[in-house]
Design an enzyme around this catalytic site. Structure first.
Site, PDB file in Angstrom:
ATOM      1  N   LYS A 196       0.858  -1.186   0.000  1.00  0.00           N
ATOM      2  CA  LYS A 196       0.000   0.000   0.000  1.00  0.00           C
ATOM      3  C   LYS A 196       0.890   1.229   0.000  1.00  0.00           C
ATOM      4  CE  LYS A 196      -3.567   2.378   2.619  1.00  0.00           C
ATOM      5  NZ  LYS A 196      -4.373   2.394   3.845  1.00  0.00           N
ATOM      6  N   LYS A 249      -1.843  -1.575  -4.067  1.00  0.00           N
ATOM      7  CA  LYS A 249      -2.731  -0.409  -3.932  1.00  0.00           C
ATOM      8  C   LYS A 249      -1.941   0.869  -4.052  1.00  0.00           C
ATOM      9  CE  LYS A 249      -5.900   1.466  -0.495  1.00  0.00           C
ATOM     10  NZ  LYS A 249      -6.541   1.221   0.776  1.00  0.00           N
TER      11      LYS A 249
HETATM   12  C1  PBG Z   1      -6.761   3.810   5.523  1.00  0.00           C
HETATM   13  C2  PBG Z   1      -7.222   3.610   4.165  1.00  0.00           C
HETATM   14  C3  PBG Z   1      -7.125   4.509   3.126  1.00  0.00           C
HETATM   15  C4  PBG Z   1      -7.678   3.893   2.037  1.00  0.00           C
HETATM   16  C5  PBG Z   1      -8.108   2.650   2.411  1.00  0.00           C
HETATM   17  N1  PBG Z   1      -7.816   2.472   3.740  1.00  0.00           N
HETATM   18  C6  PBG Z   1      -6.633   5.892   3.139  1.00  0.00           C
HETATM   19  C7  PBG Z   1      -5.260   6.157   3.562  1.00  0.00           C
HETATM   20  O1  PBG Z   1      -4.445   5.264   3.747  1.00  0.00           O
HETATM   21  O2  PBG Z   1      -4.958   7.342   3.756  1.00  0.00           O
HETATM   22  C8  PBG Z   1      -7.783   4.532   0.709  1.00  0.00           C
HETATM   23  C9  PBG Z   1      -8.729   3.897  -0.197  1.00  0.00           C
HETATM   24  C10 PBG Z   1      -9.168   4.757  -1.291  1.00  0.00           C
HETATM   25  O3  PBG Z   1      -8.647   5.862  -1.557  1.00  0.00           O
HETATM   26  O4  PBG Z   1     -10.099   4.321  -1.956  1.00  0.00           O
HETATM   27  N2  PBG Z   1      -6.359   2.665   6.167  1.00  0.00           N
HETATM   28 ZN    ZN Z   2      -5.696   3.396   8.104  1.00  0.00          ZN
END
Ligand code: PBG
Ligand code: ZN
Length: 326
Positions: A196, A249
């Protein structure tokens, strides 16, 4: 010409032959539809920066998930927006928390009609808006693991099939696997947000989920998008810790990493097409500049072509409907 008889256009002459020759096929069965449940909401509320995508009040969850299941989409991913935030993120693991209640209602009313996946993170639940617990001015890895593990177990207890940690804490898969097994949930799977990235494509989500960090940013835990080798180490580590499905992601700007994971590891791969990807397409479509359905199918097919086995996407319903019309 040395191959006078080669004519690649021959196989493009009839729509039926073209269908037969399709190498990558997108199906509603590839999709995982996110849902956002907000504890204190009375009626559905569209996201400011996610037109057409709504936050749900708890009472509307079962109907919405039923309509998703009717589109032959096999899974949902549940995100919660709690009324109460605190330093310990305690609403994340409350057995009567917004996500836990939603999961058990869905299970009770829809049985096994749809697979229930749930997000395991703390950012919607902590006062800091960070994905882990704050100690001093830092995000503390190991104390966060305990809370993430408790959260996963509470969701499993509520009836989740798959828990999906997205906090990017080191060791989160191992901590969650151990806690699930110790509580008897050996059959609950883990789909980790393995690679991520720290991405500016998450802004619409942070607005939807009320999860923006109150200080600093997520750069001490999320991956930099400059480092593909490090991304592969994250995937490798999650596999070593016993993950069932890895995730890359965001998706569209990271197709190389999906392909790289496909080549290197024999593991199911999910891709998360994030909120910013949805917003980009929506904005252009709303101007009439692009065809929303066609562009959606093209982009989702590209994610599959890169090597993803499944896609978490806010376009799930739109894509499943479009595929049904084909
Ligand atoms: C936070 C989380 C995020 C997303 C999914 N879980 C945001 C971040 O990490 O700031 C983003 C998903 C999206 O933008 O669709 N755990
Ligand atoms: Zn988070």
């Amino acid at each position: 010409m040395s191959y006078p008889n080669v004519r690649l256009r021959r196989l493009r002459q009839s729509s039926k032959i073209r269908e037969l020759l399709e190498e990558v096929r997108l199906s509603p069965k590839d999709l995982i539809c996110p849902i956002f449940v907000q504890e204190d909401l009375k009626s559905k509320l569209e996201g400011n920066s996610m037109p057409g995508f709504e936050r749900l009040p708890p009472k509307d969850v079962v109907d919405e998930v039923n309509s998703i299941a009717n589109l032959k989409i096999p899974a949902i991913m549940v995100f919660g927006i709690p009324s109460h935030k605190d330093d310990g993120g305690t609403s994340a693991f409350a057995q009567d928390g917004v996500v836990q209640k939603a999961i058990s209602e869905i299970r009770k009313n829809l049985g096994n009609e749809i697979a229930i996946m749930s997000d395991v993170c703390l950012c919607q639940y902590t006062s800091s808006g960070h994905c882990g617990l704050v100690k001093g001015d830092k995000i503390d890895n190991d104390s966060s693991l305990d809370v993430l593990a408790k959260t996963a177990v509470s969701q499993a207890r509520a009836g989740a099939d798959v828990v999906s940690p997205s906090a990017m804490m080191d060791g989160q898969v191992k901590a969650i696997r151990t806690a699930l097994d110790d509580s008897g949930f050996t059959d609950v799977a883990i789909m980790s947000h393995s690679a991520k990235h720290r991405s500016s494509l998450y802004s619409p989500f942070k607005d939807m989920a009320h999860s923006a960090p109150q200080f600093g940013d997520r750069k001490t835990y999320q991956l930099p998008y400059t480092n593909p080798k490090e991304a592969m180490r994250e995937v490798e580590t999650d596999i070593a810790e016993g993950v069932d499905i890895v995730m890359i992601k965001p998706a569209l700007a990271y197709l190389d990493l999906i392909a790289m994971t496909r080549r290197r590891f024999n593991v199911p791969i999910s891709a998360y097409s994030v909120s910013g990807e949805y917003a980009l397409v929506k904005a252009a479509a709303m101007q009439g500049w692009i065809d929303e359905k066609e562009v959606t199918l093209e982009l989702l097919t590209a994610i599959k072509r890169a090597g993803a086995d499944m896609i978490v996407t806010y376009f799930s319903k739109i894509a499943a409907k479009a595929l049904g019309e084909k």
